[in-house]
Write a protein that holds these residues in place. Structure first.
Motif, PDB file in Angstrom:
ATOM      1  N   PHE A 294       0.823  -1.203   0.000  1.00 50.60           N
ATOM      2  CA  PHE A 294       0.000   0.000   0.000  1.00 50.60           C
ATOM      3  C   PHE A 294       0.858   1.254   0.000  1.00 50.60           C
ATOM      4  O   PHE A 294       1.977   1.261   0.526  1.00 50.60           O
ATOM      5  N   LYS A 295       0.322   2.303  -0.579  1.00 53.16           N
ATOM      6  CA  LYS A 295       1.001   3.602  -0.621  1.00 53.16           C
ATOM      7  C   LYS A 295       1.448   3.995   0.783  1.00 53.16           C
ATOM      8  O   LYS A 295       0.695   3.867   1.747  1.00 53.16           O
ATOM      9  N   ASP A 296       2.690   4.454   0.880  1.00 54.97           N
ATOM     10  CA  ASP A 296       3.289   4.898   2.144  1.00 54.97           C
ATOM     11  C   ASP A 296       3.263   3.805   3.217  1.00 54.97           C
ATOM     12  O   ASP A 296       3.267   4.115   4.403  1.00 54.97           O
ATOM     13  N   ASN A 297       3.227   2.526   2.792  1.00 57.11           N
ATOM     14  CA  ASN A 297       3.166   1.398   3.729  1.00 57.11           C
ATOM     15  C   ASN A 297       1.982   1.512   4.682  1.00 57.11           C
ATOM     16  O   ASN A 297       2.042   1.060   5.824  1.00 57.11           O
ATOM     17  N   ASP A 298       0.896   2.122   4.208  1.00 59.30           N
ATOM     18  CA  ASP A 298      -0.257   2.378   5.065  1.00 59.30           C
ATOM     19  C   ASP A 298      -1.525   1.823   4.422  1.00 59.30           C
ATOM     20  O   ASP A 298      -2.089   2.444   3.520  1.00 59.30           O
ATOM     21  N   PRO A 299      -1.987   0.640   4.879  1.00 54.59           N
ATOM     22  CA  PRO A 299      -3.193   0.044   4.300  1.00 54.59           C
ATOM     23  C   PRO A 299      -4.430   0.928   4.416  1.00 54.59           C
ATOM     24  O   PRO A 299      -5.356   0.794   3.620  1.00 54.59           O
ATOM     25  N   SER A 300      -4.443   1.847   5.372  1.00 55.39           N
ATOM     26  CA  SER A 300      -5.621   2.701   5.525  1.00 55.39           C
ATOM     27  C   SER A 300      -5.804   3.663   4.356  1.00 55.39           C
ATOM     28  O   SER A 300      -6.884   4.216   4.173  1.00 55.39           O
ATOM     29  N   THR A 301      -4.749   3.854   3.535  1.00 54.78           N
ATOM     30  CA  THR A 301      -4.902   4.720   2.354  1.00 54.78           C
ATOM     31  C   THR A 301      -5.795   4.064   1.312  1.00 54.78           C
ATOM     32  O   THR A 301      -6.415   4.752   0.507  1.00 54.78           O
ATOM     33  N   GLY A 302      -5.823   2.724   1.305  1.00 54.99           N
ATOM     34  CA  GLY A 302      -6.609   2.001   0.306  1.00 54.99           C
ATOM     35  C   GLY A 302      -5.989   2.016  -1.074  1.00 54.99           C
ATOM     36  O   GLY A 302      -6.557   1.487  -2.026  1.00 54.99           O
ATOM     37  N   VAL A 303      -4.799   2.599  -1.208  1.00 59.14           N
ATOM     38  CA  VAL A 303      -4.142   2.725  -2.508  1.00 59.14           C
ATOM     39  C   VAL A 303      -3.068   1.644  -2.634  1.00 59.14           C
ATOM     40  O   VAL A 303      -2.044   1.693  -1.951  1.00 59.14           O
ATOM     41  N   ILE A 304      -3.319   0.669  -3.505  1.00 56.39           N
ATOM     42  CA  ILE A 304      -2.355  -0.403  -3.745  1.00 56.39           C
ATOM     43  C   ILE A 304      -1.373   0.054  -4.809  1.00 56.39           C
ATOM     44  O   ILE A 304      -1.767   0.452  -5.904  1.00 56.39           O
ATOM     45  N   THR A 305      -0.084   0.012  -4.464  1.00 62.90           N
ATOM     46  CA  THR A 305       0.942   0.444  -5.412  1.00 62.90           C
ATOM     47  C   THR A 305       1.680  -0.727  -6.052  1.00 62.90           C
ATOM     48  O   THR A 305       2.370  -0.551  -7.045  1.00 62.90           O
ATOM     49  N   ARG A 306       1.522  -1.925  -5.464  1.00 62.08           N
ATOM     50  CA  ARG A 306       2.247  -3.072  -6.004  1.00 62.08           C
ATOM     51  C   ARG A 306       1.597  -4.363  -5.528  1.00 62.08           C
ATOM     52  O   ARG A 306       1.137  -4.448  -4.391  1.00 62.08           O
ATOM     53  N   THR A 307       1.547  -5.360  -6.404  1.00 59.77           N
ATOM     54  CA  THR A 307       1.152  -6.706  -6.014  1.00 59.77           C
ATOM     55  C   THR A 307       2.265  -7.647  -6.442  1.00 59.77           C
ATOM     56  O   THR A 307       2.881  -7.455  -7.488  1.00 59.77           O
ATOM     57  N   LEU A 308       2.556  -8.624  -5.585  1.00 62.46           N
ATOM     58  CA  LEU A 308       3.640  -9.565  -5.863  1.00 62.46           C
ATOM     59  C   LEU A 308       3.238 -10.962  -5.421  1.00 62.46           C
ATOM     60  O   LEU A 308       2.543 -11.127  -4.427  1.00 62.46           O
ATOM     61  N   PRO A 309       3.686 -11.987  -6.160  1.00 61.06           N
ATOM     62  CA  PRO A 309       3.384 -13.343  -5.731  1.00 61.06           C
ATOM     63  C   PRO A 309       4.326 -13.789  -4.607  1.00 61.06           C
ATOM     64  O   PRO A 309       5.504 -13.467  -4.622  1.00 61.06           O
ATOM     65  N   LEU A 310       3.772 -14.510  -3.655  1.00 61.96           N
ATOM     66  CA  LEU A 310       4.563 -15.157  -2.609  1.00 61.96           C
ATOM     67  C   LEU A 310       4.536 -16.636  -2.958  1.00 61.96           C
ATOM     68  O   LEU A 310       3.481 -17.261  -2.969  1.00 61.96           O
ATOM     69  N   CYS A 311       5.679 -17.175  -3.295  1.00 64.37           N
ATOM     70  CA  CYS A 311       5.782 -18.540  -3.812  1.00 64.37           C
ATOM     71  C   CYS A 311       6.067 -19.537  -2.709  1.00 64.37           C
ATOM     72  O   CYS A 311       6.733 -19.213  -1.729  1.00 64.37           O
ATOM     73  N   PRO A 312       5.607 -20.780  -2.890  1.00 64.85           N
ATOM     74  CA  PRO A 312       5.945 -21.807  -1.908  1.00 64.85           C
ATOM     75  C   PRO A 312       7.439 -22.129  -1.975  1.00 64.85           C
ATOM     76  O   PRO A 312       8.012 -22.202  -3.065  1.00 64.85           O
ATOM     77  N   TYR A 313       8.048 -22.296  -0.819  1.00 61.36           N
ATOM     78  CA  TYR A 313       9.470 -22.625  -0.752  1.00 61.36           C
ATOM     79  C   TYR A 313       9.716 -23.970  -1.417  1.00 61.36           C
ATOM     80  O   TYR A 313       8.924 -24.883  -1.242  1.00 61.36           O
ATOM     81  N   PRO A 314      10.749 -24.111  -2.207  1.00 60.65           N
ATOM     82  CA  PRO A 314      11.875 -23.220  -2.467  1.00 60.65           C
ATOM     83  C   PRO A 314      11.711 -22.397  -3.750  1.00 60.65           C
ATOM     84  O   PRO A 314      12.665 -21.818  -4.237  1.00 60.65           O
ATOM     85  N   GLU A 315      10.491 -22.358  -4.287  1.00 59.76           N
ATOM     86  CA  GLU A 315      10.294 -21.621  -5.532  1.00 59.76           C
ATOM     87  C   GLU A 315      10.612 -20.144  -5.359  1.00 59.76           C
ATOM     88  O   GLU A 315      10.566 -19.600  -4.255  1.00 59.76           O
ATOM     89  N   GLN A 316      10.937 -19.516  -6.488  1.00 60.93           N
ATOM     90  CA  GLN A 316      11.223 -18.086  -6.533  1.00 60.93           C
ATOM     91  C   GLN A 316      10.366 -17.473  -7.626  1.00 60.93           C
ATOM     92  O   GLN A 316       9.817 -18.189  -8.459  1.00 60.93           O
ATOM     93  N   ALA A 317      10.258 -16.158  -7.626  1.00 61.35           N
ATOM     94  CA  ALA A 317       9.419 -15.475  -8.603  1.00 61.35           C
ATOM     95  C   ALA A 317      10.258 -14.626  -9.549  1.00 61.35           C
ATOM     96  O   ALA A 317      10.460 -13.439  -9.308  1.00 61.35           O
TER      97      ALA A 317
END
Length: 88
Positions: free
Chosen positions: A43-66
């Motif tokens: 979220f923008k400024d690391n603040d979820p209360s802004t409601g503004v998503i600036t980036r989405t990223l996958p979290l992969c199961p270990y040991p996979e990488q993205a």
């Protein structure tokens, strides 16, 4: 571990600062569908209360990488979970 979250040294990292693994775990337990990844959001400024998503990223199961596939670096669809490359 969540890359870029910096949860061990404080907050403010460039990686996801919010992710909810519970829906994926529920689907796994109740429907037998193991998650291939979980999407984390930043979220923008690391603040979820802004409601503004600036980036989405996958979290992969270990040991996979993205590795980056191309496209918008801030969109999870531009990344894919794959086993790590052995450079030897």
């Amino acid at each position: 571990m969540v890359p870029g979250m910096r949860h061990c040294i404080g907050s403010g990292g460039p990686g996801p600062n919010v992710f909810d693994p519970l829906p994926s775990v529920i689907d796994w337990v109740e429907n037998g569908k193991a998650p291939d990844r979980i999407i984390g959001v930043h979220f923008k400024d690391n603040d979820p209360s802004t409601g503004v998503i600036t980036r989405t990223l996958p979290l992969c199961p270990y040991p996979e990488q993205a590795p980056f596939r191309g496209g918008d670096v801030n969109d999870a669809s531009s990344w894919s979970c794959k086993p790590p490359q052995n450079d030897q």
